[in-house]
Design a protein around this motif. Structure first.
Motif, PDB file in Angstrom:
ATOM      1  N   ALA A 132      -4.144  19.451 -11.734  1.00  0.00           N
ATOM      2  CA  ALA A 132      -4.690  18.357 -12.572  1.00  0.00           C
ATOM      3  C   ALA A 132      -3.552  17.321 -12.871  1.00  0.00           C
ATOM      4  N   ALA A 133      -2.445  18.198 -13.124  1.00  0.00           N
ATOM      5  CA  ALA A 133      -1.247  17.080 -13.729  1.00  0.00           C
ATOM      6  C   ALA A 133      -1.002  16.065 -12.591  1.00  0.00           C
ATOM      7  N   GLU A 134      -1.025  16.470 -11.413  1.00  0.00           N
ATOM      8  CA  GLU A 134      -0.559  15.535  -9.966  1.00  0.00           C
ATOM      9  C   GLU A 134      -1.663  14.389  -9.905  1.00  0.00           C
ATOM     10  N   LEU A 135      -2.816  14.681 -10.043  1.00  0.00           N
ATOM     11  CA  LEU A 135      -3.985  13.992 -10.045  1.00  0.00           C
ATOM     12  C   LEU A 135      -4.026  12.898 -11.227  1.00  0.00           C
ATOM     13  N   PHE A 142      -1.257  12.030 -12.852  1.00  0.00           N
ATOM     14  CA  PHE A 142      -0.168  11.072 -12.602  1.00  0.00           C
ATOM     15  C   PHE A 142      -0.792  10.095 -11.660  1.00  0.00           C
ATOM     16  N   ALA A 143      -1.262  10.238 -10.724  1.00  0.00           N
ATOM     17  CA  ALA A 143      -1.716   9.260  -9.698  1.00  0.00           C
ATOM     18  C   ALA A 143      -2.982   8.255 -10.274  1.00  0.00           C
ATOM     19  N   GLY A 144      -3.763   9.036 -11.090  1.00  0.00           N
ATOM     20  CA  GLY A 144      -4.995   8.430 -11.362  1.00  0.00           C
ATOM     21  C   GLY A 144      -5.320   8.201 -12.907  1.00  0.00           C
ATOM     22  N   ASN A 145      -4.522   8.387 -13.809  1.00  0.00           N
ATOM     23  CA  ASN A 145      -4.788   8.374 -15.309  1.00  0.00           C
ATOM     24  C   ASN A 145      -4.923   7.040 -15.615  1.00  0.00           C
ATOM     25  N   CYS A 146      -5.626   6.667 -16.792  1.00  0.00           N
ATOM     26  CA  CYS A 146      -5.879   5.271 -17.086  1.00  0.00           C
ATOM     27  C   CYS A 146      -5.378   5.149 -18.518  1.00  0.00           C
ATOM     28  N   ASP A 147      -4.800   6.075 -19.001  1.00  0.00           N
ATOM     29  CA  ASP A 147      -4.572   5.880 -20.495  1.00  0.00           C
ATOM     30  C   ASP A 147      -4.067   4.626 -20.780  1.00  0.00           C
ATOM     31  N   GLY A 148      -4.444   3.717 -21.395  1.00  0.00           N
ATOM     32  CA  GLY A 148      -3.775   2.432 -21.700  1.00  0.00           C
ATOM     33  C   GLY A 148      -3.838   1.373 -20.596  1.00  0.00           C
ATOM     34  N   ALA A 149      -4.572   1.738 -19.480  1.00  0.00           N
ATOM     35  CA  ALA A 149      -4.623   1.000 -18.166  1.00  0.00           C
ATOM     36  C   ALA A 149      -5.511  -0.090 -18.415  1.00  0.00           C
ATOM     37  N   PRO A 150      -5.330  -1.197 -17.673  1.00  0.00           N
ATOM     38  CA  PRO A 150      -6.476  -2.010 -17.892  1.00  0.00           C
ATOM     39  C   PRO A 150      -7.977  -1.744 -17.228  1.00  0.00           C
ATOM     40  N   VAL A 151      -8.742  -2.178 -17.888  1.00  0.00           N
ATOM     41  CA  VAL A 151     -10.306  -1.829 -17.631  1.00  0.00           C
ATOM     42  C   VAL A 151     -11.264  -2.859 -18.054  1.00  0.00           C
ATOM     43  N   PHE A 152     -12.092  -3.175 -17.016  1.00  0.00           N
ATOM     44  CA  PHE A 152     -13.275  -4.225 -17.089  1.00  0.00           C
ATOM     45  C   PHE A 152     -14.241  -3.472 -17.847  1.00  0.00           C
ATOM     46  N   GLY A 153     -14.573  -4.121 -19.324  1.00  0.00           N
ATOM     47  CA  GLY A 153     -15.437  -3.430 -20.023  1.00  0.00           C
ATOM     48  C   GLY A 153     -16.809  -3.172 -19.336  1.00  0.00           C
ATOM     49  N   SER A 196     -14.468  11.942 -20.360  1.00  0.00           N
ATOM     50  CA  SER A 196     -13.076  12.032 -20.600  1.00  0.00           C
ATOM     51  C   SER A 196     -12.253  11.110 -19.721  1.00  0.00           C
ATOM     52  N   ASP A 197     -10.965  11.024 -19.986  1.00  0.00           N
ATOM     53  CA  ASP A 197     -10.155  10.182 -19.123  1.00  0.00           C
ATOM     54  C   ASP A 197      -9.166  10.826 -18.455  1.00  0.00           C
ATOM     55  N   ASN A 198      -9.150  12.001 -18.228  1.00  0.00           N
ATOM     56  CA  ASN A 198      -8.035  12.652 -17.659  1.00  0.00           C
ATOM     57  C   ASN A 198      -8.489  13.999 -16.819  1.00  0.00           C
ATOM     58  N   PHE A 199      -7.857  14.309 -15.855  1.00  0.00           N
ATOM     59  CA  PHE A 199      -8.506  15.432 -14.939  1.00  0.00           C
ATOM     60  C   PHE A 199      -7.993  16.832 -15.409  1.00  0.00           C
ATOM     61  N   LEU A 241       0.818  -1.132  -0.069  1.00  0.00           N
ATOM     62  CA  LEU A 241      -0.100  -0.046  -0.072  1.00  0.00           C
ATOM     63  C   LEU A 241       1.103   1.101   0.027  1.00  0.00           C
ATOM     64  N   THR A 242       1.558   1.844  -1.216  1.00  0.00           N
ATOM     65  CA  THR A 242       2.443   2.520  -1.157  1.00  0.00           C
ATOM     66  C   THR A 242       1.760   3.904  -1.804  1.00  0.00           C
ATOM     67  N   PHE A 243       0.507   3.903  -2.064  1.00  0.00           N
ATOM     68  CA  PHE A 243      -0.269   5.055  -2.732  1.00  0.00           C
ATOM     69  C   PHE A 243       0.080   6.209  -1.610  1.00  0.00           C
ATOM     70  N   PRO A 244       0.497   7.665  -2.299  1.00  0.00           N
ATOM     71  CA  PRO A 244       0.963   8.756  -1.387  1.00  0.00           C
ATOM     72  C   PRO A 244      -0.414   9.039  -0.562  1.00  0.00           C
ATOM     73  N   ALA A 245      -0.233   9.311   0.564  1.00  0.00           N
ATOM     74  CA  ALA A 245      -1.304   9.717   1.517  1.00  0.00           C
ATOM     75  C   ALA A 245      -1.836  11.270   1.120  1.00  0.00           C
ATOM     76  N   ALA A 246      -0.882  11.981   0.559  1.00  0.00           N
ATOM     77  CA  ALA A 246      -1.099  13.243   0.322  1.00  0.00           C
ATOM     78  C   ALA A 246      -2.361  13.558  -0.924  1.00  0.00           C
ATOM     79  N   LEU A 247      -2.229  12.401  -1.725  1.00  0.00           N
ATOM     80  CA  LEU A 247      -3.204  12.625  -2.912  1.00  0.00           C
ATOM     81  C   LEU A 247      -4.579  11.636  -2.510  1.00  0.00           C
TER      82      LEU A 247
END
Lengths: 85, 501
Positions: B318-321, B323-334, B266-269, A48-54
């Motif tokens: 948005a760039a930070e989020l 980086f943490a949450g973007n899915c471009d090309g990520a696995p996805v359950f249809g 859309s697929d990005n913040f 569980l390495t996801f940063p707490a800040a985000l």
């Protein structure tokens, strides 16, 4: 005098579920805040390495600050940013 | 290539023109004159084209089809003049390497021709009578006996009144991926009058598993063009507009203005924040969904409800989020994107109908792996620099209005001021003056011009948030120009767009 531990219900959303390897867990914890609980969970689940800040945290079905105090029986959900479409 | 001809069509000669060693398929459609129409016998037909326009539109349709269906060579010929029973009125041939491309391109061309080509036909009946009929497909929801929406009109929550609201509604869909495709299908299916699609992407093979508007025949073509063609087949009575480009800070307000509901698929913040801010500023409800693997979130954002996207992620770039949450090309359950996209369509339809939807400030977490849903209440931040500031502007406007009961006027009441009333939009530096609806504008600082206009008769000032226009109207009224009013609620309530158009 030491503080008693409390039973807390924790759910992990999205990438956190994958890192923790489970979608929910009930823990006995001394943590006073959501932030302290997350740190405790990180030592219990090394992946569980996801940063707490985000992170966002929900306390009893309401978004709360990571510094919000915890009480026995609280339902806690840790939520990372999700943007896929 | 597209041609109009007044001579009989010779299919053999046209087939020869499409011969090519690399073409393993020749797909042909022939539209012929038949001896009956809607139960009446027909003796012959007369086709009349709006010549230059028909050629341009025909060329455009052929080019569009070759663009979507990569590898297709299209030849299309349409007859004009008097045709006897059995004669060929339109001939479409597609040469391609494989049959899938040929069938898809051929179908696309004939359906688009029927919808868009400015050609009319006159039916001559055996009894000597004749009448002009439109060549287009019979209009869906207006045609008598059309039961397309019968099953939903039967719902007491919808009924004929609700169906009319759907037919008058405008909905914007940003992103035609796993969320946008099912959302668009259900919105078109519900009878939404005007759908606008925004996506700069092209169809890829890896999209097909969940982006259910597309088929193998459209791989490589622009998503919005393929999607619009597919949705027109599904919902011929509705209007579908396609914007083949990304949503940007430069075009967001123009695209959002005048919409009744906006869907963020859309697929990005970065896109999510730009779209959210435009919706909030213009007061258009936003239905947002996002998916990660088996799980997704659903939110409805509405101006005035508090708990905006910035309250949820305060100060996070948005760039930070992303980086943490973007899915471009990520696995996805249809099915996860399918379910969330359909939930977005459901919320949008309910917003149009005024039915009870998701509670305000609610995030719904949906988990397709364990089948659970969880509703979480979003926070309201009193110091939010985005939604709280808009609320402050609104409060300041109301305070101005309280000092003068006649200061503000609703968009719906402007026409009651008479034909000489003018609506002027006050612009600020940086406003995009080429945007639609920006025809009648005056810079907010040009007081001399505003005084001139005010002296000419009833004048309604509008501006982005409604405060500046109220303040200026208040000032001019205090100077004795009582015919000056300000539009309540800022620009643009949907009604204003029609004044400016």
């Amino acid at each position: 005098m030491s503080l008693p531990s409390r039973k807390l219900q924790v759910r992990f959303f999205a990438v956190l579920r994958e890192q923790a390897g489970c979608s929910s867990v009930t823990v006995e914890s001394f943590a006073l805040t959501a932030a302290a609980l997350y740190a405790e969970l990180q030592s219990r689940f090394p992946a569980l390495t996801f940063p707490a800040a985000l992170l966002r945290v929900s306390l009893n079905e309401r978004y709360a600050d990571m510094t919000a105090p915890l009480s026995a029986g609280d339902r806690i959900v840790f939520i990372p940013p999700v943007a896929g479409g | 290539m597209f041609e109009l001809t007044s001579s009989p069509i010779d299919p053999a000669a046209l087939r020869t023109r499409l011969a090519a060693p690399e073409a393993g398929a020749l797909t042909v459609f022939e539209g012929r004159v038949r001896n009956h129409h809607q139960g009446r016998p027909v003796a012959r037909l007369e086709y009349e084209a709006f010549d230059e326009m028909a050629r341009l539109e025909g060329e455009a349709i052929v080019a569009e089809s070759e663009n979507i269906h990569a590898g297709a060579t299209v030849l299309c010929v349409h007859r004009t003049g008097t045709l006897q029973i059995g004669e060929i009125a339109v001939w479409i041939g597609v040469a391609s390497a494989h049959r899938q491309t040929g069938f898809a391109a051929c179908r696309h061309v004939i359906e688009e021709l029927k919808l868009r080509l400015p050609i009319w036909k006159k039916e001559h009946h055996p009894d000597g009578a004749s009448e002009w009929v439109n060549c287009t497909v019979e209009a869906g929801s207006n045609a008598a006996g059309d039961d397309t929406h019968a099953r939903q009109v039967a719902l007491p929550e919808i009924g004929p009144g609700g169906q009319a609201r759907l037919a008058a509604a405008r909905v914007l869909i940003v992103g035609l991926g796993g969320l946008g495709c099912p959302a668009a299908l259900y919105l078109a299916g519900s009878g939404i009058g005007h759908l606008t699609l925004v996506d700069g992407g092209k169809v890829e093979r890896s999209n097909l598993a969940r982006q259910i508007l597309f088929t193998t025949a459209e791989i490589g073509g622009p998503k919005v063009v393929a999607a619009a063609a597919r949705l027109r087949l599904h919902h011929p009575a509705g209007r579908i507009s396609a914007h083949a480009g990304d949503l940007t800070a430069g075009n967001a307000r123009t695209l959002v203005a005048g919409q009744d509901v906006v869907l963020d698929c859309s697929d990005n913040f970065a896109t999510r924040f730009v779209l959210h801010d435009a919706c909030l500023a213009l007061g258009v409800p936003l239905v947002q969904a996002a998916v990660h693997r088996f799980e997704g979130t659903l939110d409805v954002f509405q101006r005035g409800a508090g708990g905006c996207l910035h309250c949820l992620w305060p100060g996070r770039p948005a760039a930070e989020l992303d980086f943490a949450g973007n899915c471009d090309g990520a696995p996805v359950f249809g099915p996860a994107v399918g379910v969330l996209g359909v939930m977005q369509a459901a919320e949008a339809i309910k917003l149009v109908l005024g039915l009870e939807g998701l509670a305000p400030r609610q995030t719904r977490l949906v988990n397709l792996l364990d089948g659970t849903q969880l509703a979480i209440e979003r926070p309201v931040r009193a110091d939010c620099p985005v939604c709280a500031r808009l609320d402050q502007l609104k409060a300041a406007t109301e305070q101005l209005a309280a000092s003068d009961a006649a200061l503000l006027i609703d968009a719906a009441d402007v026409s009651a001021l008479g034909l000489s009333a003018r609506v002027i939009f006050l612009t600020e530096p940086g406003d995009d003056l080429s945007a639609p609806g920006m025809a009648r504008t005056v810079p907010a600082h040009d007081l001399a011009r505003l005084r001139e206009l005010a002296a000419d008769g009833p004048l309604v000032l509008a501006c982005r948030h409604g405060l500046r226009s109220a303040a200026l109207a208040r000032m001019l009224r205090a100077e004795g120009m009582g015919a000056v009013r300000a539009l309540a609620g800022g620009n643009p309530p949907a009604g204003l767009q029609s004044f400016l158009r």
